[in-house]
Design a protein around this motif. Sequence first.
Motif, PDB file in Angstrom:
ATOM      1  N   LEU A 186     -63.619 -35.004 -92.807  1.00 29.04           N
ATOM      2  CA  LEU A 186     -63.976 -34.209 -93.980  1.00 29.04           C
ATOM      3  C   LEU A 186     -64.756 -35.034 -94.993  1.00 29.04           C
ATOM      4  N   ARG A 187     -64.320 -36.251 -95.203  1.00 28.88           N
ATOM      5  CA  ARG A 187     -64.971 -37.095 -96.208  1.00 28.88           C
ATOM      6  C   ARG A 187     -66.341 -37.605 -95.750  1.00 28.88           C
ATOM      7  N   ALA A 188     -66.591 -37.575 -94.456  1.00 29.35           N
ATOM      8  CA  ALA A 188     -67.861 -38.088 -93.927  1.00 29.35           C
ATOM      9  C   ALA A 188     -68.947 -37.014 -93.891  1.00 29.35           C
ATOM     10  N   GLY A 189     -68.574 -35.749 -94.065  1.00 33.80           N
ATOM     11  CA  GLY A 189     -69.544 -34.664 -93.950  1.00 33.80           C
ATOM     12  C   GLY A 189     -70.340 -34.438 -95.216  1.00 33.80           C
ATOM     13  N   HIS A 190     -71.467 -33.735 -95.065  1.00 29.84           N
ATOM     14  CA  HIS A 190     -72.327 -33.440 -96.210  1.00 29.84           C
ATOM     15  C   HIS A 190     -72.307 -31.962 -96.562  1.00 29.84           C
ATOM     16  N   ASP A 191     -72.324 -31.103 -95.577  1.00 27.83           N
ATOM     17  CA  ASP A 191     -72.269 -29.669 -95.803  1.00 27.83           C
ATOM     18  C   ASP A 191     -70.815 -29.230 -95.629  1.00 27.83           C
ATOM     19  N   ALA A 192     -70.204 -28.761 -96.710  1.00 26.41           N
ATOM     20  CA  ALA A 192     -68.773 -28.454 -96.703  1.00 26.41           C
ATOM     21  C   ALA A 192     -68.399 -27.460 -95.609  1.00 26.41           C
ATOM     22  N   ARG A 193     -69.121 -26.360 -95.523  1.00 29.82           N
ATOM     23  CA  ARG A 193     -68.771 -25.350 -94.516  1.00 29.82           C
ATOM     24  C   ARG A 193     -68.893 -25.913 -93.111  1.00 29.82           C
ATOM     25  N   GLU A 194     -69.951 -26.664 -92.888  1.00 31.77           N
ATOM     26  CA  GLU A 194     -70.186 -27.223 -91.552  1.00 31.77           C
ATOM     27  C   GLU A 194     -69.089 -28.222 -91.159  1.00 31.77           C
ATOM     28  N   VAL A 195     -68.734 -29.109 -92.060  1.00 26.92           N
ATOM     29  CA  VAL A 195     -67.742 -30.134 -91.722  1.00 26.92           C
ATOM     30  C   VAL A 195     -66.345 -29.526 -91.576  1.00 26.92           C
ATOM     31  N   ILE A 196     -66.021 -28.519 -92.385  1.00 23.16           N
ATOM     32  CA  ILE A 196     -64.718 -27.873 -92.243  1.00 23.16           C
ATOM     33  C   ILE A 196     -64.658 -27.133 -90.913  1.00 23.16           C
ATOM     34  N   ARG A 197     -65.754 -26.507 -90.531  1.00 24.93           N
ATOM     35  CA  ARG A 197     -65.793 -25.855 -89.221  1.00 24.93           C
ATOM     36  C   ARG A 197     -65.608 -26.893 -88.108  1.00 24.93           C
ATOM     37  N   GLU A 198     -66.244 -28.060 -88.228  1.00 23.59           N
ATOM     38  CA  GLU A 198     -66.085 -29.121 -87.229  1.00 23.59           C
ATOM     39  C   GLU A 198     -64.623 -29.559 -87.118  1.00 23.59           C
ATOM     40  N   VAL A 199     -63.934 -29.623 -88.240  1.00 23.78           N
ATOM     41  CA  VAL A 199     -62.519 -29.994 -88.231  1.00 23.78           C
ATOM     42  C   VAL A 199     -61.707 -28.938 -87.476  1.00 23.78           C
ATOM     43  N   PHE A 200     -61.986 -27.669 -87.745  1.00 22.82           N
ATOM     44  CA  PHE A 200     -61.276 -26.602 -87.029  1.00 22.82           C
ATOM     45  C   PHE A 200     -61.569 -26.651 -85.531  1.00 22.82           C
ATOM     46  N   VAL A 201     -62.811 -26.884 -85.178  1.00 20.76           N
ATOM     47  CA  VAL A 201     -63.165 -26.999 -83.754  1.00 20.76           C
ATOM     48  C   VAL A 201     -62.418 -28.179 -83.135  1.00 20.76           C
ATOM     49  N   SER A 202     -62.321 -29.274 -83.854  1.00 22.02           N
ATOM     50  CA  SER A 202     -61.599 -30.450 -83.363  1.00 22.02           C
ATOM     51  C   SER A 202     -60.127 -30.129 -83.124  1.00 22.02           C
ATOM     52  N   VAL A 203     -59.513 -29.397 -84.042  1.00 21.74           N
ATOM     53  CA  VAL A 203     -58.113 -29.005 -83.886  1.00 21.74           C
ATOM     54  C   VAL A 203     -57.952 -28.132 -82.637  1.00 21.74           C
ATOM     55  N   VAL A 204     -58.828 -27.134 -82.502  1.00 19.53           N
ATOM     56  CA  VAL A 204     -58.757 -26.249 -81.337  1.00 19.53           C
ATOM     57  C   VAL A 204     -58.963 -27.041 -80.051  1.00 19.53           C
ATOM     58  N   ASP A 205     -59.951 -27.926 -80.039  1.00 20.02           N
ATOM     59  CA  ASP A 205     -60.202 -28.732 -78.837  1.00 20.02           C
ATOM     60  C   ASP A 205     -58.997 -29.596 -78.483  1.00 20.02           C
ATOM     61  N   ASP A 206     -58.342 -30.155 -79.489  1.00 23.01           N
ATOM     62  CA  ASP A 206     -57.149 -30.968 -79.258  1.00 23.01           C
ATOM     63  C   ASP A 206     -56.045 -30.132 -78.611  1.00 23.01           C
ATOM     64  N   ILE A 207     -55.882 -28.919 -79.083  1.00 21.41           N
ATOM     65  CA  ILE A 207     -54.860 -28.024 -78.529  1.00 21.41           C
ATOM     66  C   ILE A 207     -55.180 -27.677 -77.082  1.00 21.41           C
ATOM     67  N   VAL A 208     -56.428 -27.297 -76.844  1.00 25.80           N
ATOM     68  CA  VAL A 208     -56.831 -26.799 -75.526  1.00 25.80           C
ATOM     69  C   VAL A 208     -56.822 -27.899 -74.468  1.00 25.80           C
ATOM     70  N   THR A 209     -57.173 -29.115 -74.843  1.00 20.16           N
ATOM     71  CA  THR A 209     -57.258 -30.200 -73.860  1.00 20.16           C
ATOM     72  C   THR A 209     -55.909 -30.879 -73.593  1.00 20.16           C
ATOM     73  N   ASP A 210     -54.870 -30.492 -74.320  1.00 18.72           N
ATOM     74  CA  ASP A 210     -53.547 -31.064 -74.119  1.00 18.72           C
ATOM     75  C   ASP A 210     -52.883 -30.376 -72.928  1.00 18.72           C
ATOM     76  N   GLY A 211     -53.047 -30.939 -71.763  1.00 23.41           N
ATOM     77  CA  GLY A 211     -52.526 -30.346 -70.539  1.00 23.41           C
ATOM     78  C   GLY A 211     -51.012 -30.200 -70.505  1.00 23.41           C
ATOM     79  N   GLN A 212     -50.295 -31.030 -71.255  1.00 26.18           N
ATOM     80  CA  GLN A 212     -48.834 -30.950 -71.263  1.00 26.18           C
ATOM     81  C   GLN A 212     -48.313 -29.983 -72.324  1.00 26.18           C
ATOM     82  N   ARG A 213     -49.215 -29.470 -73.155  1.00 26.96           N
ATOM     83  CA  ARG A 213     -48.854 -28.569 -74.247  1.00 26.96           C
ATOM     84  C   ARG A 213     -47.795 -29.193 -75.146  1.00 26.96           C
ATOM     85  N   LYS A 214     -48.061 -30.436 -75.527  1.00 27.46           N
ATOM     86  CA  LYS A 214     -47.157 -31.131 -76.437  1.00 27.46           C
ATOM     87  C   LYS A 214     -47.275 -30.521 -77.829  1.00 27.46           C
TER      88      LYS A 214
END
Length: 193
Positions: free
Chosen positions: A74-102
């Motif tokens: 968040l602190r590294a981004g320049h466009d607020a909407r874009e960086v917040i969306r990237e954070v949400f995508v990162s969260v979703v990707d973390d969930i989806v790629t966790d094969g053990q569903r930890k």
Amino acid sequence: MARHREFDVDAAVVAAMDVFRLNGYEGTSMRDLADATGLGSGSLYAAFGNKEGIYMAALDLYRARYAAPLADMLRAGHDAREVIREVFVSVVDDIVTDGQRKACLIVAAAMERAHLDKRVAERLRSTTQALELALFDTLAEGQLRGHIPADRDARDLAAFLVTSMQGLRVMGAINPDRATLMRSAEVALRCLI
């Protein structure tokens, strides 16, 4: 003369964190922790005191590995909407790629331990507040630059976005379908338009 520890404490905490994410605090025994870390219970007690000490170390590691990088993004981004969306995508990707569903250790600790242990509750509060502060800073800067509507309260938006992220983690444990999670994320992100 005192003996020096002959094991990697950080590696033991990583292994313990994974066990707590899979089984929860109550569902994890000292035997489970010994098996996961490859250490005897005596070594675990000497290094961490007890199961709660290992759990606290795991919460700290989880914050460093999962929550702090989101705040850094968040602190590294320049466009607020874009960086917040990237954070949400990162969260979703973390969930989806966790094969053990930890489980997210923050969500799991909130449900299982926060009402029983003030130290756990404080760690969770500190972690979520750090993420909220990073979001607030990003949103306030976005408002100054005209990327986020100025008539919205940046603190309320930050709190809502953290709640939405944690909700994604809960729902992802039930159904880790990327398209479904991204649809929910996009609804949350509409508050920034």
